[in-house]
Write an enzyme that holds these catalytic residues in place. Structure first.
Site, PDB file in Angstrom:
ATOM      1  CE1 TYR A  64      18.114   7.840  22.224  1.00 19.84           C
ATOM      2  CE2 TYR A  64      16.504   6.119  22.673  1.00 19.84           C
ATOM      3  CZ  TYR A  64      16.852   7.306  22.053  1.00 19.84           C
ATOM      4  OH  TYR A  64      15.949   7.947  21.247  1.00 19.84           O
ATOM      5  CD  GLN A  97      15.416  18.443  13.048  1.00 16.42           C
ATOM      6  OE1 GLN A  97      15.447  19.225  12.131  1.00 16.42           O
ATOM      7  NE2 GLN A  97      15.110  17.175  12.871  1.00 16.42           N
ATOM      8  CG  ASN A  98      21.885  17.179  15.564  1.00 19.49           C
ATOM      9  OD1 ASN A  98      21.004  16.647  14.913  1.00 19.49           O
ATOM     10  ND2 ASN A  98      22.900  17.803  15.024  1.00 19.49           N
ATOM     11  CB  VAL A  99      19.895  13.937  21.223  1.00 20.76           C
ATOM     12  CG1 VAL A  99      18.453  14.253  20.848  1.00 20.76           C
ATOM     13  CG2 VAL A  99      20.357  12.670  20.497  1.00 20.76           C
ATOM     14  CG  HIS A 115      14.379  16.487  18.618  1.00 15.28           C
ATOM     15  ND1 HIS A 115      14.623  16.047  17.337  1.00 15.28           N
ATOM     16  CD2 HIS A 115      13.291  17.292  18.528  1.00 15.28           C
ATOM     17  CE1 HIS A 115      13.707  16.554  16.514  1.00 15.28           C
ATOM     18  NE2 HIS A 115      12.892  17.317  17.216  1.00 15.28           N
ATOM     19  CB  CYS A 146       9.435   7.938  42.623  1.00 12.10           C
ATOM     20  SG  CYS A 146       9.503   7.812  40.838  1.00 12.10           S
ATOM     21  CB  THR A 184      17.347  19.299   9.089  1.00 14.01           C
ATOM     22  OG1 THR A 184      16.152  18.566   9.375  1.00 14.01           O
ATOM     23  CG2 THR A 184      16.988  20.645   8.522  1.00 14.01           C
ATOM     24  N   PRO A 210      24.403  18.731   1.449  1.00 16.15           N
ATOM     25  CG  PRO A 210      25.549  16.776   2.049  1.00 16.15           C
ATOM     26  CD  PRO A 210      24.839  17.966   2.619  1.00 16.15           C
TER      27      PRO A 210
END
Ligand code: NAD
Ligand code: ZN
Length: 235
Positions: A64, A97-99, A115, A146, A184, A210
């Site tokens: 990530y 849906q993209n982050v 998402h 925490c 998508t 495309p």
């Protein structure tokens, strides 16, 4: 450009936009299933899961951080900007849906990031959210409240949608005149289902891609091409 699509959009009042990884491809962010979808030999579908995080949280965080670097270095493209422009002339809602955060950086305001977001971490215990930039650059970050491990605030494969996010799209879809589905594959099914719901409720379904996708058989109009070229022409 299809005249039918241009006319439908000009006459539409309410437009639902559903986007996937393809809209950010021209910004240099690889899609999961296209070329460049592998990282150090791992498929994204094997890293973006709760099981992968349970097995090797350090590996998932490294992936990530690498993706976050790519997303933060990328710039919104003409496709993202065209969607922002749509908000000035229409009652528009964008479900992505993209982050990668590129829709927001392009100025789109009515936006649901279904998402999650690559810049945010969430505590695995108390669910506190924190910008990743505040948490230090390596290893598995600890929750400042925490001390439990934090994870990326991303909806992983196999997880259920957060409360309210999909519902907002479904509610909006009911009265949409046009639904634009951009970039998508339709293999992550819930967002595609919202688009099909809009169609069932009377919206014209326009797809921009495309290549053929799972959505293509249901599209009223398929604008076959890259979003960065097709969307500015359309909008
Ligand atoms: P996908 O990788 O499954 O499919 C991408 C689609 O985009 C394909 O249908 C492809 O033909 C199309 N495409 C490629 N280039 C395009 C272009 N220039 N213009 C328009 N379309 C183009 O992506 P998905 O369906 O969005 O689902 C994959 C999952 O991966 C999602 O859950 C998403 O959250 C995540 N993801 C996000 C990003 C990001 O944030 N940018 C990138 C990769 C994956
Ligand atoms: Zn916590």
């Amino acid at each position: 450009m299809s005249q039918e699509a241009t006319r439908a959009l000009a006459e539409a009042r309410r437009v639902l936009v559903v986007t996937g990884a393809g809209i950010s491809a021209e910004s240099g962010i690889p899609t999961f299933r296209g070329a460049g979808g592998l990282w150090e030999g791992h498929a994204a579908q094997d890293l973006a899961t709760p099981e992968a995080f349970a097995r090797d949280p350090d590996l998932v965080w490294r992936w990530y951080r690498w993706r976050r670097g790519i997303c933060n270095a990328a710039e919104p493209n003409a496709g993202h900007r065209a969607i922002t422009a749509l908000e000035a002339s229409h009652d528009a809602l964008t479900l992505t849906q993209n982050v990668d955060g590129l829709h927001a950086r392009a100025g789109t305001r009515r936006l649901v990031e279904l998402h999650g977001n690559i810049d945010t971490a969430r505590c695995t215990d108390c669910a506190t959210l924190r910008p990743i930039g505040e948490l230090g650059g390596a290893g598995v970050p600890e929750c400042p409240l925490c001390c439990e491990p934090m994870r990326p605030h991303i909806l992983w494969f196999g997880e259920t949608y957060w409360d309210g996010t999909l519902d907002r799209g479904i509610g909006f879809a009911r009265d949409a005149d046009v639904c634009l589905v951009v970039g998508t594959s339709g293999q992550v099914t819930a967002p595609a289902q919202v688009a099909l719901h809009a169609k069932r409720c009377g919206a014209l379904l326009i797809e921009v891609n495309p290549a053929a996708s799972e959505v293509t058989p249901f599209a009223d109009i398929w604008l076959r091409g890259p979003a960065g070229q097709v969307l500015p022409d359309l909008v």
